[in-house]
Structures are given as C-alpha cells and as structure tokens.
Design an enzyme around this catalytic site. Structure first.
Site, PDB file in Angstrom:
ATOM      1  N   GLY A  11      15.175  27.822  52.205  1.00 38.61           N
ATOM      2  CA  GLY A  11      15.082  27.614  51.217  1.00 38.61           C
ATOM      3  C   GLY A  11      15.829  26.457  50.652  1.00 38.61           C
ATOM      4  O   GLY A  11      16.923  26.419  50.303  1.00 38.61           O
ATOM      5  N   GLY A  17      20.597  25.222  50.665  1.00 37.09           N
ATOM      6  CA  GLY A  17      19.743  24.664  51.032  1.00 37.09           C
ATOM      7  C   GLY A  17      18.903  23.341  51.108  1.00 37.09           C
ATOM      8  O   GLY A  17      19.028  22.378  51.867  1.00 37.09           O
ATOM      9  N   SER A 108      27.737  36.189  51.809  1.00 38.21           N
ATOM     10  CA  SER A 108      28.466  35.968  50.037  1.00 38.21           C
ATOM     11  C   SER A 108      29.741  36.728  50.491  1.00 38.21           C
ATOM     12  O   SER A 108      29.239  37.841  51.177  1.00 38.21           O
ATOM     13  CB  SER A 108      26.981  36.701  49.702  1.00 38.21           C
ATOM     14  OG  SER A 108      28.016  36.900  48.360  1.00 38.21           O
ATOM     15  N   SER A 109      30.511  36.030  49.666  1.00 36.66           N
ATOM     16  CA  SER A 109      31.696  37.013  49.913  1.00 36.66           C
ATOM     17  C   SER A 109      31.517  38.616  49.251  1.00 36.66           C
ATOM     18  O   SER A 109      32.234  38.816  49.084  1.00 36.66           O
ATOM     19  CB  SER A 109      32.813  36.074  49.003  1.00 36.66           C
ATOM     20  OG  SER A 109      31.780  35.856  47.535  1.00 36.66           O
ATOM     21  N   CYS A 110      30.590  38.435  48.318  1.00 33.56           N
ATOM     22  CA  CYS A 110      30.270  39.816  47.803  1.00 33.56           C
ATOM     23  C   CYS A 110      30.192  40.851  48.486  1.00 33.56           C
ATOM     24  O   CYS A 110      30.131  42.446  48.326  1.00 33.56           O
ATOM     25  CB  CYS A 110      29.285  40.072  46.447  1.00 33.56           C
ATOM     26  SG  CYS A 110      27.491  39.984  47.466  1.00 33.56           S
ATOM     27  N   TYR A 137      22.641  43.438  46.370  1.00 37.79           N
ATOM     28  CA  TYR A 137      22.860  42.939  46.676  1.00 37.79           C
ATOM     29  C   TYR A 137      23.322  42.830  48.375  1.00 37.79           C
ATOM     30  O   TYR A 137      23.194  41.513  49.458  1.00 37.79           O
ATOM     31  CB  TYR A 137      23.030  41.307  46.422  1.00 37.79           C
ATOM     32  CG  TYR A 137      22.975  39.900  46.734  1.00 37.79           C
ATOM     33  CD1 TYR A 137      22.281  38.700  46.902  1.00 37.79           C
ATOM     34  CD2 TYR A 137      24.213  38.771  47.323  1.00 37.79           C
ATOM     35  CE1 TYR A 137      22.467  37.699  47.612  1.00 37.79           C
ATOM     36  CE2 TYR A 137      24.255  37.872  48.343  1.00 37.79           C
ATOM     37  CZ  TYR A 137      23.137  36.625  47.969  1.00 37.79           C
ATOM     38  OH  TYR A 137      23.146  35.711  48.157  1.00 37.79           O
ATOM     39  N   LYS A 141      22.761  41.692  52.919  1.00 40.40           N
ATOM     40  CA  LYS A 141      23.766  40.789  52.974  1.00 40.40           C
ATOM     41  C   LYS A 141      24.455  41.011  53.959  1.00 40.40           C
ATOM     42  O   LYS A 141      24.080  40.675  56.012  1.00 40.40           O
ATOM     43  CB  LYS A 141      24.429  39.876  52.447  1.00 40.40           C
ATOM     44  CG  LYS A 141      23.925  38.323  51.665  1.00 40.40           C
ATOM     45  CD  LYS A 141      22.948  37.643  51.734  1.00 40.40           C
ATOM     46  CE  LYS A 141      22.836  36.414  51.484  1.00 40.40           C
ATOM     47  NZ  LYS A 141      21.774  35.339  51.537  1.00 40.40           N
ATOM     48  N   HIS A 180      25.218  32.811  37.036  1.00 41.92           N
ATOM     49  CA  HIS A 180      26.834  32.669  37.972  1.00 41.92           C
ATOM     50  C   HIS A 180      27.478  31.499  37.059  1.00 41.92           C
ATOM     51  O   HIS A 180      27.234  30.543  36.223  1.00 41.92           O
ATOM     52  CB  HIS A 180      27.312  31.882  39.003  1.00 41.92           C
ATOM     53  CG  HIS A 180      26.332  32.828  40.112  1.00 41.92           C
ATOM     54  ND1 HIS A 180      25.689  32.587  41.417  1.00 41.92           N
ATOM     55  CD2 HIS A 180      26.846  34.042  40.747  1.00 41.92           C
ATOM     56  CE1 HIS A 180      24.881  33.256  42.049  1.00 41.92           C
ATOM     57  NE2 HIS A 180      26.126  34.478  42.018  1.00 41.92           N
TER      58      HIS A 180
END
Length: 318
Positions: A11, A17, A108-110, A137, A141, A180
């Site tokens: 990425g 990345g 990811s924090s989600c 998503y 993760k 975002h």
C-alpha cells in the site's frame, strides 16, 4: 531491522504507506520493495504467493487497504469486507510461508465497539456491538488482528498489530463522496473561499469529539514498533488528545481564510459522540507524536493548494 534488510511496504501509494516509505528512506533503509495495485492485485492469492516467493522480504508493513469515510463505507459494504479480508489474508499467510522475520498489520480505531468507554483501551476489542455504518471494514480489520494472533499462536510468527486513530496527511483523499471529515472540511472551506460563498454547511451538530493524527507520525510510530514491540496484543497509536468537529472546522476556516459562517446541518448523522484512543501503552514504550494538529493542518493545506494548482495547470494544457 538492518539498513540492508529487504522491507516490503504494502500500500505504498496510499497516505500511510507513502509516509512509511518516506520515513524509511530518510532513516537510511535502502532495500525497499513496492508494487502498485496495477502491478500486483493483493486480492489475488496466487499473485501474492508468487510475489513473496520471488522477493522473499525480511519485514512487511501491511498498510494496504480499501478505505473511505462514512458514505463510502456504508455504500460499498461488500467491497470493503471482501477486498480487505483478501488483502490481509493473502499477505499474512504468505509472510508466514516466506518466513518473514516480522510483520506489522495496521488496523483502525473503528474496530472498537460503538458504545465502548472512552478513551478506548486495547482490551475493549470485541466487547460489544460495532458502529453499523462501517461494520464491514471493522470486521475485516478485526479478522486481520486475529490472523496475526493465530499465526503467532500456531506458527510462532512475530506478527504485530497497531490500531491508528483518525489520520490525515499528504496523499489524502479529498473526494467529497468518499473522504474523511478533515480533508473534506479543507476542501469545502477552500472552495467556498474561492467562490465567495457566504457559508459552509457541516454535517451534524458539530459536537462529536475526534482525535486526529498526522500520517507521518503514524509512520514514525510504525517503524518504532517494528523495532521495539513484539507482543501478541494490539497496540493503539494516537495522540491522546481530541477536538470537537466544530472546533476543527473553526481551525480550518481560520487557516484557509474563509470569511463566511459555519452552518450546522443537524439532520445529518453525527456518528459516535466521542472517539479517542488510550495511548498510555505506547507512551510507556517511549513513543509520542511530534506533529501538532495546527502544524499538521498547515502542512496538508499547503500540499492541497499546490496539488490543486498543478491540476489546474494540467487541465489548461489539455
């Protein structure tokens, strides 16, 4: 990690990345391997297997993912789940097959439950229901984290997982449909200023609190963790400070120099009321972020303006 070790950054064209590549290069690492998505489809199991067999990397930074904001996550739910599952499963498995010394998976924090207490501690993972809009998503993760843990348990692989907070930075996505909140606000205020509009409309009440981290800081933390962190448990990467959406909007308005007013559209969703990571574990290891939000915003806004100018030049020439 030695300067001559072969390091694969998956990425490398994305915001995270590309930041990792810049940091590694600046630090003196010379043997970096990259493939664009056109050269290597990470969803293709055989292609990824062939790549690892040929290249035999020593270290892997897994920063490749299909990402987007609320609208994108909620619209392309199947793509977000399928693409991300395939990417991480292929890379993590082939890293095991190729005897990679160490792999860092970026989550990811989600991944944390919607109603988890704040600030979010690492151990809150899988303790409640996820936010519906980006559940696919988040599920992907979480699967990546669990894959790293499982390969460690079964095969003794040194695969670690880091959970970054909301990110912004160079090479960010400014598309209003899929971006975002922070890049979307930069673009909205900039265009409103260009068009002399009287106001900018912002989704929701403006009250949700969010934490924002510069991707260059995440890159720095990623390299730090690759060198210093070997635990099975995930580790949060953030700044440990948050700001309300309205405060962020005011900061961006001031920076852009937009004279109009901010209008809040309360008919639009707010999302989670507060989202901030508990970064005490990372702080104890001795790493802290370096780029303040104000300074970081200045950097990315300058980058945004420059890119816009270049695009304008190109469209004139065509």
């Amino acid at each position: 990690m030695h300067f001559s070790d072969k390091i694969y950054v998956a990425g490398h064209r994305g915001m995270v990345g590309s930041a990792i590549i810049r940091k590694l290069t600046a630090a003196g690492y010379t043997n970096l391997v990259t493939r664009s998505s056109r050269e290597l489809d990470l969803r293709d199991q055989q292609a990824v297997a062939d790549f690892f067999e040929t290249e035999q990397p020593d270290y892997v930074f897994l920063a490749a993912a299909k990402v987007g904001g609320i609208v994108a996550n909620n619209t392309w739910r199947a793509d977000f789940l399928y693409d991300n599952l395939m990417i991480e499963a292929n890379i993590i498995h082939q890293a095991y097959v190729a005897n990679v010394k160490k792999l860092l998976f970026l989550g990811s924090s989600c991944i944390y439950p919607k109603m988890a207490p704040q600030p979010l501690k690492e151990e809150y993972l899988l303790s409640g229901y996820l936010e519906q809009t980006n559940e696919p998503y988040a599920i992907a993760k979480i699967a990546g984290i669990k894959l790293c843990e499982a390969y460690r348990d079964q095969h003794g692989c040194n695969f670690i997982s880091a959970m970054p907070t909301n990110l912004y930075g160079y090479n960010d996505n400014y598309d209003l449909q899929s971006s975002h909140v922070l890049p979307a606000l930069i673009r909205k205020f900039h265009e409103a200023k260009e068009r002399n509009e009287p106001q900018v409309v912002i989704w929701g009440t403006g009250s949700p609190l969010r934490e924002f981290m510069h991707a260059d800081d995440l890159a720095d933390a990623s390299i730090f963790l690759m060198k210093n962190y070997n635990d099975k448990a995930t580790i949060n990467v953030g700044v440990g400070e948050d700001i309300s959406i309205i405060q962020l909007a005011e900061m961006i308005r001031e920076m852009v120099g937009f004279e109009g007013r901010i209008v809040l559209d309360a008919t639009r969703p707010d999302g989670t009321p507060r989202k901030i990571l508990d970064v005490s574990k990372l702080h104890r290891l001795g790493w802290r972020h370096k780029i303040s939000l104000r300074e970081g915003l200045r950097q990315v806004y300058a980058d945004f303006v420059e890119k816009r100018a270049n695009e304008m030049q190109e469209s004139i020439h065509h």
